[in-house]
Scaffold this motif. Structure first.
Motif, mmCIF file in Angstrom:
data_model
loop_
_atom_site.group_PDB
_atom_site.id
_atom_site.type_symbol
_atom_site.label_atom_id
_atom_site.label_comp_id
_atom_site.label_asym_id
_atom_site.label_seq_id
_atom_site.Cartn_x
_atom_site.Cartn_y
_atom_site.Cartn_z
ATOM 1 N N ALA A 91 0.778 -1.210 -0.184
ATOM 2 C CA ALA A 91 -0.047 -0.081 -0.001
ATOM 3 C C ALA A 91 0.750 1.262 -0.007
ATOM 4 O O ALA A 91 0.720 2.134 -0.834
ATOM 5 N N GLN A 92 1.931 1.460 0.756
ATOM 6 C CA GLN A 92 2.771 2.320 1.018
ATOM 7 C C GLN A 92 3.723 2.643 -0.249
ATOM 8 O O GLN A 92 3.770 3.935 -0.882
ATOM 9 N N SER A 93 3.928 1.514 -1.137
ATOM 10 C CA SER A 93 4.538 1.571 -2.392
ATOM 11 C C SER A 93 3.581 2.303 -3.554
ATOM 12 O O SER A 93 4.044 3.243 -4.196
ATOM 13 N N ALA A 94 2.211 1.820 -3.381
ATOM 14 C CA ALA A 94 1.197 2.401 -4.350
ATOM 15 C C ALA A 94 0.965 3.948 -4.011
ATOM 16 O O ALA A 94 0.883 4.432 -4.869
ATOM 17 N N PHE A 95 0.992 4.091 -2.812
ATOM 18 C CA PHE A 95 0.650 5.699 -2.422
ATOM 19 C C PHE A 95 1.694 6.281 -2.903
ATOM 20 O O PHE A 95 1.609 7.564 -3.148
ATOM 21 N N ALA A 96 3.088 6.059 -2.744
ATOM 22 C CA ALA A 96 4.134 6.915 -3.024
ATOM 23 C C ALA A 96 4.128 6.822 -4.582
ATOM 24 O O ALA A 96 4.561 8.078 -5.174
ATOM 25 N N TRP A 97 4.135 5.774 -5.438
ATOM 26 C CA TRP A 97 3.868 5.749 -6.811
ATOM 27 C C TRP A 97 2.800 6.726 -7.311
ATOM 28 O O TRP A 97 3.252 7.549 -8.193
ATOM 29 N N SER A 98 1.601 6.685 -6.637
ATOM 30 C CA SER A 98 0.440 7.671 -7.054
ATOM 31 C C SER A 98 0.808 9.165 -6.931
ATOM 32 O O SER A 98 0.593 9.906 -7.425
ATOM 33 N N ARG A 99 1.632 9.261 -5.783
ATOM 34 C CA ARG A 99 1.847 10.766 -5.393
ATOM 35 C C ARG A 99 2.794 11.274 -6.457
ATOM 36 O O ARG A 99 2.648 12.520 -6.896
ATOM 37 N N ALA A 107 -4.527 14.077 -14.796
ATOM 38 C CA ALA A 107 -5.244 13.412 -16.030
ATOM 39 C C ALA A 107 -4.882 12.070 -16.062
ATOM 40 O O ALA A 107 -5.582 11.091 -16.444
ATOM 41 N N ALA A 108 -3.623 11.919 -16.625
ATOM 42 C CA ALA A 108 -2.792 10.791 -17.199
ATOM 43 C C ALA A 108 -3.151 9.545 -16.099
ATOM 44 O O ALA A 108 -3.628 8.383 -16.244
ATOM 45 N N ILE A 109 -2.673 9.828 -14.903
ATOM 46 C CA ILE A 109 -2.733 8.820 -13.901
ATOM 47 C C ILE A 109 -4.211 8.540 -13.481
ATOM 48 O O ILE A 109 -4.308 7.294 -13.218
#
Length: 204
Positions: A91-99, A107-109
């Motif tokens: 989850a933390q990796s996904a949050f960092a990637w998202s940020r 828009a792209a993400i």
């Protein structure tokens, strides 16, 4: 017999309400098959003639947007560390990637993540926690939700046209196709998240 039961259920006034709830629930719980529900209903629309395909697309789009908006609100009010699952490595990796991606191209993400169950949860929560400008973000999310609903419906329509064997067969194949596409996209993004996390750690 099964086809007759499906036809009767599809004509029920509760059919689209059930679709709405499934898609909203999918925004929070990735185990709920929102994509599969939309493709199945679209296949029903072609095979049975009800619910109308326009209704399937409209309800799916509204539900997808509602779910994304609610996740944004949760991220804004709760943050990204409140619950135990949020503090996990994935989850933390996904949050960092998202940020990082939200900072570069919102828009792209948002459009990309809308098609990948865990990614859209991470992106919506992160957008809220990062306090991305709400009107702009929600406008993008609404367009992405509409595109997603149309795409999933097209998958169901194509399957219903191509697959012989009646309503039940079309629904089963459309669900399988939707799940396979979602799984493939989720695996692809998970790989990219891991690579991005490794590069960020090396840079740090």
């Amino acid at each position: 017999m099964i086809d007759m039961l499906l036809a009767g259920w599809a004509s029920s006034p509760w059919a689209l309400a059930a679709l709405f709830l499934l898609v909203v629930g999918d925004a929070f719980l990735v185990v709920i098959p929102g994509e599969a529900a939309v493709t199945a209903f679209a296949a029903l629309a072609v095979s049975v003639g009800t619910p109308p395909i326009s209704g399937v697309v409209a309800v799916a789009a509204m539900a997808a947007f509602a779910g994304d908006a609610l996740c944004y609100v949760v991220g804004r009010t709760v943050g990204l560390h409140r619950w135990a699952w949020m503090r996990g490595r994935r989850a933390q990796s996904a949050f960092a990637w998202s940020r990082a991606r939200l900072d570069r191209s919102t828009a792209a993400i948002v459009f990309t993540a809308r098609f990948i169950p865990f990614a859209r949860l991470a992106v919506n929560l992160t957008a809220g926690a990062s306090r991305v400008h709400a009107p702009r973000y929600l406008a993008i999310a609404a367009v992405a939700a509409t595109g997603w609903a149309a795409y999933q419906s097209v998958v169901g329509v194509v399957v219903a046209w191509v697959v012989p064997g009646g309503t039940a067969a079309a629904m089963l194949v459309s669900v399988a196709v939707a799940l396979a596409l979602g799984l493939a996209l989720d695996m692809l993004l998970s790989r990219r998240v891991r690579r991005g996390g490794g590069r960020d750690a090396a840079a740090g």
